[in-house]
Motif scaffolding. Structure first.
Motif: not given
Length: 85
Positions: A72-85
């Protein structure tokens, strides 16, 4: 059995990228069978829309009708990796 055990995931059948322009607002969604193509699209949307306030860009994996967020990407939060594909 009804799906994977807790903490396990199954191989994704499809990958989706959603771009939401504001919370609970309009969104654009694309679907791909190839995780590499979906990741490329995700990164492209981050490049073109990631600096816009209120935009959320999410890469999802879907298996058995269940979607799990991968990134997930948001301007304020940057990149969040929940899990790898």
């Amino acid at each position: 059995m009804n799906g994977p055990a807790p903490g396990q995931s199954v191989a994704a059948e499809e990958f989706h990228v959603t771009v939401t322009f504001r919370k609970d607002g309009p969104a654009v969604t694309g679907t791909w069978a190839d995780s590499a193509v979906a990741l490329e699209k995700f990164l492209g949307f981050v490049g073109s829309h990631g600096s816009v306030p209120g935009v959320t860009i999410t890469l999802w994996a879907e298996a058995g009708g269940v979607r799990e967020p991968l990134r997930t990407w948001t301007k304020d939060g940057g990149l969040v990796i929940h899990r790898e594909a």
